[in-house]
Design an enzyme around this catalytic site. Sequence first.
Site, mmCIF file in Angstrom:
data_model
loop_
_atom_site.group_PDB
_atom_site.id
_atom_site.type_symbol
_atom_site.label_atom_id
_atom_site.label_comp_id
_atom_site.label_asym_id
_atom_site.label_seq_id
_atom_site.Cartn_x
_atom_site.Cartn_y
_atom_site.Cartn_z
ATOM 1 N N LYS A 80 -1.274 -17.679 -18.365
ATOM 2 C CA LYS A 80 -0.764 -16.371 -18.780
ATOM 3 C C LYS A 80 -1.115 -16.116 -20.242
ATOM 4 C CE LYS A 80 3.485 -13.560 -18.684
ATOM 5 N NZ LYS A 80 4.937 -13.555 -18.384
ATOM 6 N N SER A 155 6.668 -9.918 -15.388
ATOM 7 C CA SER A 155 5.536 -9.546 -16.214
ATOM 8 C C SER A 155 4.272 -10.352 -15.921
ATOM 9 C CB SER A 155 5.898 -9.725 -17.691
ATOM 10 O OG SER A 155 6.171 -11.101 -17.983
ATOM 11 N N SER A 179 10.134 -13.191 -14.578
ATOM 12 C CA SER A 179 8.700 -12.909 -14.643
ATOM 13 C C SER A 179 7.807 -13.949 -13.996
ATOM 14 C CB SER A 179 8.273 -12.711 -16.102
ATOM 15 O OG SER A 179 8.881 -11.576 -16.648
#
Length: 492
Positions: A80, A155, A179
Site C-alpha cells: 500500500k 481505503s 481499511s
Amino acid sequence: MTDLIRQDAAALAALIHSGEVSSVEVTRAHLDQIASTDETYRAFLHVAGEQALAAAKDVDDAIAAGSVPSGLAGVPLALKDVFTTRDMPTTCGSKILENWVPPYDATVTARLRGAGIPILGKTNMDEFAMGSSTENSAYGPTRNPWDVERVPGGSGGGSAAALAAFQAPLAIGTDTGGSIRQPAALTATVGVKPTYGTVSRFGLVACASSLDQGGPCARTVLDTALLHQVIAGHDPRDSTSVDEPVPDVVAAARAGASGDLKGVRVGVVTQLRGDGYQPGVMASFDAAVEQLTALGADVVEVSCPHFEYALPAYYLILPSEVSSNLARFDAMRYGMRVGDDGTHSAEEVMALTRAAGFGPEVKRRIMIGTYALSAGYYDAYYGRAQKVRTLIKRDLERAYEQVDVLVTPATPTTAFRLGEKVDDPLAMYQFDLCTLPLNLAGHCGMSVPSGLSADDGLPVGLQIMAPALADDRLYRVGAAYETARGALPAAL
C-alpha cells in the site's frame, strides 16, 4: 505462468525453496499479469519491475547457496502506498506527495526486504487513507475485479484488488477504521487488522495515529498468517509499539485448518445485524454462524450497547487527529510547492500548496477536526468522543469475559457502484459501521470470505474479532471456517 499466479503464497514458497521454480519466474509472472490487467483495474500507482526482479534474483542466489531468508522468501508482494520506500515514490494517493521518494524505508518495508519478499510496487488508496471506496485517490479509482463498475472498498482497495486480480499473492494494507477488512470482504480475500501496536508504524504516513495499524492481506488464512509473522514485532523507533511477544499466528492457522472448534466460545454482536443490512449479507452471515456451530463452537448472543455511538465518536476522533497530523504538509521541506516564485510569503505558499495538493475529502476532515479541537468545543466534541471510546472498549472487554471471539458481518452490503456514494459522505461513513469499533478499542480483527451474496453474486465477508494480543484466535477460527466453507469461485 497462468498456473503460477493462481497458486497461493505458501505453495509458491514451497516451489521456490525446493528449486522447482525460481523467484524470478514467479515475480515476472505477476509483473506480466499487472501489465496485462492493470489498465482495467488500476490497482497500482507505481510498478517497480526492475527492483522486484533484482530482489527475486537475490533470493534465488541465496537459495542456490543453501540459505532461505524466510518462509515467504521469493514470493512477491503489493505494498500500500502509505509506507515509505527509499527506492520508489510514496504518494499516499495524494497530489501533495506526487513523485516524492522518501530517504528511508518504513519498518514494515525493511522487514519485507529482510525476509526476501520482492515488492512489485505500490498500490492505490484513498488519499491519506481517508475513504471507503478508493474513489478519493488523486490518481483515479481502483475497480473491483468482481465487477469493474463497483468499488473494491477502501481505503486500501488497491491491495485487495491486486490480490483478487491475481496480480500479487500477498499484499500489505493499513486499517484505521476497516481499511484492510472492508476491501477484503468486497473482493473475497483475507485481511487482518492486528492488535494496535504489534506492527510498527515507523514510516507509515499517519492518518489518525491512535487508530492506524498496518496489516497483512492474502487469498488464504494461512498465507495471511505467514505474512503477519514477518511484519509483526516490537520496534523501538515507534513510540506506540507494544513490547510483548507476538502470538504464533501460523501455528494457530495450521491448527484451525483441522476444522475443530470444540470449546471455542463465539459471540454474535446483537448491535451489528438486522435493519440496514443487505438480505444477502445477513443470509451469508447466518450460514457462517451455523457453520461455526457445526464445527463445535459454542455460539451465543452478546450485547455491546455503546456500539450505537461508535460511528459519531470515530468521525470526531479521526478528523481531529487528521487535522493535527496533516499540518506537517507545509510545502517547506518536501512534496508539492505552489506559488514559490518570490512573490508570495511563506504563509501564502503553504496555503496555496495545501489548497492545490489536498483533495475534497481530506479538506473536509481537516476542517471537521480543526473545529472539534477548537477552544470552546473541545470538551463538547473531541472530549466526549474519547469518553465514548472508553465505553466501547469496556463493552468489548465485558464481552470477552463471556466468549473467545466475536463475529459480525464485515460490511452492511456488498460492493456498491462507483460514484454511488461520492456525493453523500454520511452514507460512505456508514459503510464502516461494522469494522470501526475494533479500531477504537485497539483490538484485532479479520475478514474472511463467507461466500457470494444471493442478491447480486458479489463477495461477502465474515468479520472475526478478538481481544488485544489474541491475534492467534482470529487465525484458528478463520482457518477452521475457511476449511469448512470450501473453495469459492475466483473473480477472474
